[in-house]
Design a protein around this motif. Structure first.
Motif, PDB file in Angstrom:
ATOM      1  N   SER A 213      -2.524   7.250  -1.176  1.00  0.00           N
ATOM      2  CA  SER A 213      -3.932   7.409  -1.541  1.00  0.00           C
ATOM      3  C   SER A 213      -4.006   7.974  -2.961  1.00  0.00           C
ATOM      4  O   SER A 213      -3.072   8.665  -3.419  1.00  0.00           O
ATOM      5  CB  SER A 213      -4.578   8.364  -0.533  1.00  0.00           C
ATOM      6  N   THR A 214      -5.107   7.715  -3.645  1.00  0.00           N
ATOM      7  CA  THR A 214      -5.252   8.271  -5.007  1.00  0.00           C
ATOM      8  C   THR A 214      -5.252   9.798  -4.976  1.00  0.00           C
ATOM      9  O   THR A 214      -4.869  10.441  -5.953  1.00  0.00           O
ATOM     10  CB  THR A 214      -6.572   7.782  -5.654  1.00  0.00           C
ATOM     11  N   ASP A 215      -5.662  10.365  -3.847  1.00  0.00           N
ATOM     12  CA  ASP A 215      -5.704  11.839  -3.754  1.00  0.00           C
ATOM     13  C   ASP A 215      -4.323  12.453  -3.526  1.00  0.00           C
ATOM     14  O   ASP A 215      -4.157  13.665  -3.590  1.00  0.00           O
ATOM     15  CB  ASP A 215      -6.592  12.280  -2.573  1.00  0.00           C
ATOM     16  N   ASP A 216      -3.362  11.609  -3.198  1.00  0.00           N
ATOM     17  CA  ASP A 216      -2.025  12.159  -2.895  1.00  0.00           C
ATOM     18  C   ASP A 216      -1.317  12.689  -4.141  1.00  0.00           C
ATOM     19  O   ASP A 216      -0.319  13.410  -4.036  1.00  0.00           O
ATOM     20  CB  ASP A 216      -1.132  11.076  -2.251  1.00  0.00           C
TER      21      ASP A 216
ATOM     22  N   HIS B 229       0.241   9.717 -11.718  1.00  0.00           N
ATOM     23  CA  HIS B 229      -1.204   9.779 -11.957  1.00  0.00           C
ATOM     24  C   HIS B 229      -1.349  10.385 -13.364  1.00  0.00           C
ATOM     25  O   HIS B 229      -1.050  11.564 -13.573  1.00  0.00           O
ATOM     26  CB  HIS B 229      -1.835  10.677 -10.897  1.00  0.00           C
TER      27      HIS B 229
ATOM     28  N   ASP C  46       0.869  -1.180   0.000  1.00  0.00           N
ATOM     29  CA  ASP C  46       0.000   0.000   0.000  1.00  0.00           C
ATOM     30  C   ASP C  46       0.910   1.236   0.000  1.00  0.00           C
ATOM     31  O   ASP C  46       1.618   1.503   0.974  1.00  0.00           O
ATOM     32  CB  ASP C  46      -0.861  -0.059   1.275  1.00  0.00           C
TER      33      ASP C  46
ATOM     34  N   VAL D 100      -5.202  -0.252  -8.119  1.00  0.00           N
ATOM     35  CA  VAL D 100      -5.939   0.672  -7.251  1.00  0.00           C
ATOM     36  C   VAL D 100      -7.097  -0.093  -6.638  1.00  0.00           C
ATOM     37  O   VAL D 100      -7.857  -0.758  -7.354  1.00  0.00           O
ATOM     38  CB  VAL D 100      -6.450   1.883  -8.060  1.00  0.00           C
ATOM     39  N   GLU D 101      -7.189  -0.034  -5.317  1.00  0.00           N
ATOM     40  CA  GLU D 101      -8.326  -0.654  -4.621  1.00  0.00           C
ATOM     41  C   GLU D 101      -8.951   0.418  -3.757  1.00  0.00           C
ATOM     42  O   GLU D 101      -8.294   0.940  -2.840  1.00  0.00           O
ATOM     43  CB  GLU D 101      -7.861  -1.848  -3.777  1.00  0.00           C
ATOM     44  N   GLY D 102     -10.194   0.749  -4.066  1.00  0.00           N
ATOM     45  CA  GLY D 102     -10.838   1.856  -3.356  1.00  0.00           C
ATOM     46  C   GLY D 102     -10.065   3.119  -3.660  1.00  0.00           C
ATOM     47  O   GLY D 102      -9.830   3.453  -4.823  1.00  0.00           O
ATOM     48  N   ASP D 103      -9.627   3.802  -2.593  1.00  0.00           N
ATOM     49  CA  ASP D 103      -8.843   5.022  -2.858  1.00  0.00           C
ATOM     50  C   ASP D 103      -7.360   4.788  -2.529  1.00  0.00           C
ATOM     51  O   ASP D 103      -6.632   5.735  -2.271  1.00  0.00           O
ATOM     52  CB  ASP D 103      -9.411   6.199  -2.051  1.00  0.00           C
ATOM     53  N   ARG D 104      -6.933   3.530  -2.536  1.00  0.00           N
ATOM     54  CA  ARG D 104      -5.528   3.250  -2.228  1.00  0.00           C
ATOM     55  C   ARG D 104      -4.801   2.767  -3.475  1.00  0.00           C
ATOM     56  O   ARG D 104      -5.352   2.058  -4.325  1.00  0.00           O
ATOM     57  CB  ARG D 104      -5.403   2.156  -1.141  1.00  0.00           C
TER      58      ARG D 104
END
Ligand code: FES
Lengths: 363, 103
Positions: free
Chosen positions: B8-11, B31, B5, B93-97
């Motif tokens: 986060s996708t937001d990072d 990204h 892990d 990517v799983e969820g937002d990770r």
């Protein structure tokens, strides 16, 4: 430090590696990532505009020069054409070599190839020497693009305002590259996969010069050489003038561009010819920022830099006496004070770097 | 190979990258403009410079030192002075990770 040896195979080259200098990390002013991304953003528009102005002006000036030839009235037009050919090509070579001038890669490449021809540099060799110049800026024995070697040979510097030594060095190297590829020294920084390209480019350049000389002989006039070749000499003065200011009289063997590079405010015509490389500390610290964004970068980081020189004349008044002093004392250099807002120089690292000494000791 | 892990996708902003260090290795996680995530070795193959200060343009990462470019999806060296390809690592990517399969 004893006498400097600028050979890429010499003892200073070895010392730069052994002392850890070549592996050390350069100082960077901190810039927020979002701001830096915005500054690094590429665009075609400014460079297309400037390239149309540049090549359009060259065609115009050369056309008038040819129409008025051989009258003396043609002289001002040749001088204007010469500066664009023999000096603006230096900055176009440089910026397109970095790949930052245009957003579109083929545009960078086309202008890079044309500029390399005009400034008499092998397009396949100099890309690599310039990479070394950025990794190891003014490291004695490592940087192949040191314009002012110490102790400076002032007569040579002056001769190069007319491109004389550059052209004398270029011709045999060009022929050698065309016949047998890169020289042993060039092979230290050009990867083997590129050696054929070096030879190919040299062959194309030789062919163009041969055709130009043949035309001149056939016409019984130097006019073709006034258009191709000679402007590298009669128009070189501007790029030599600005090029000397980049690092002349400043420190060598340091890892902080604030100590070895100079930012100079210049008039708009010189900035057009030089494509904003007067922001030279900024360019070395952040080579990904395109020329058209350098004034903005300057505003962002200037609180961390020594104050820029206010004009070309003022910068020469700082540099020229330092160069003259280096003739007698090659360890002398100008060390500019930082404003109180700046992060201090890293004295601890520079103390043991060859040639770097506190200013009092350099007096 | 373990999936780790990483972030986060937001990072990571779209068309950008971050540095990620794990078990003594340094990576770059990207990204892309079409919303996908990729991972490569974190250091340029030319002179060991961290790519995280570079510029993502479409599918390319440009190195901050000498402007060499790689296609970060494949690691292919695209522009001099880089000649050696960059190592890539699988990403999911799983969820937002965002997970990276490190070797
Ligand atoms: S270090 Fe990346 S291109 Fe040179």
């Amino acid at each position: 430090m004893g006498k400097r040896d600028y050979s890429l195979f010499g003892p200073d080259a070895k010392r730069a590696v052994d002392s850890g200098l070549t592996a050390a990390e350069w100082y960077h002013t901190e810039v927020p990532r979002k701001v830096m991304k915005d500054l690094m953003a590429r665009s075609d528009a400014p460079a297309i505009r400037d390239t149309i102005i540049l090549y359009g002006s060259m065609i115009l000036f050369a056309g008038i020069g040819i129409a008025l030839w051989p009258s003396l009235w043609s002289a001002p037009f040749w001088l204007a054409y010469g500066v664009l050919y023999g000096s603006a090509s230096d900055s176009r070579w440089h910026e397109c070599g970095h790949g930052t001038a245009f957003k579109t890669p083929w545009m960078n490449n086309v202008v890079y190839q044309i500029a390399s021809f005009m400034i008499m540099r092998n397009a396949a060799t100099w890309r690599w020497s310039h990479a070394r110049h950025h990794s190891e800026t003014y490291f004695v024995g490592r940087d192949p693009e040191i314009a002012v070697m110490r102790p400076p040979e002032v007569a040579k510097l002056i001769l190069n305002f007319f491109g004389i030594l550059d052209v004398i060095a270029f011709v045999p190297r060009l022929l050698r590259n065309a016949i047998s590829g890169p020289t042993p020294e060039e092979r230290t920084y050009v990867p083997q996969s590129e050696w054929d390209k070096v030879q190919h480019v040299a062959f194309v350049h030789v062919s163009i010069y041969a055709a130009t000389i043949a035309l001149a002989v056939w016409l019984g006039s130097i006019l073709p050489l006034m258009v191709i070749g000679l402007p590298r000499m009669y128009g070189a003065w501007h790029h030599v003038m600005t090029g000397l200011l980049q690092h002349g009289g400043l420190a060598d063997n340091v890892i902080d561009h604030r100590l070895n590079s100079r930012t100079v405010y210049m008039n708009p015509v010189s900035r057009f010819i030089y494509w904003n490389m007067n922001y030279h500390v900024e360019h070395h610290m952040f080579p990904m920022v395109p020329y058209h964004a350098l004034p903005r970068l300057h505003e962002v980081i200037k609180a961390d830099l020594p104050p820029p020189n206010r004009s070309i004349a003022e910068a020469f008044r700082e540099m020229w006496p330092a160069i003259k002093r280096q003739v007698m004392n090659e360890d002398y250099f100008v060390r500019r004070d930082l404003p109180p807002t700046a992060k201090p120089y890293r004295e601890d690292f520079h103390r043991y770097v060859p040639g770097m000494m506190p200013p009092a000791a350099a007096e | 190979m373990p999936w780790i892990d990483a972030c986060s996708t937001d990072d990571i902003d779209e068309e950008d990258l971050i540095r990620w260090d794990h078990a003594g290795q340094t990576f770059a996680i990207y990204h892309s403009p079409d919303g996908a995530f990729f991972a490569t070795a974190g250091l340029c193959t030319h002179e060991n410079v961290h790519l995280c200060d570079g510029l993502v343009m479409g599918n390319l990462i440009e190195c901050p030192k000498h402007n060499g470019q790689f296609d970060y999806r494949t690691g292919e060296a695209m522009r001099a002075p880089v000649c050696v390809n960059l190592r890539t690592f699988p990403v999911k990517v799983e969820g937002d990770r965002v997970f990276v399969e490190v070797a």
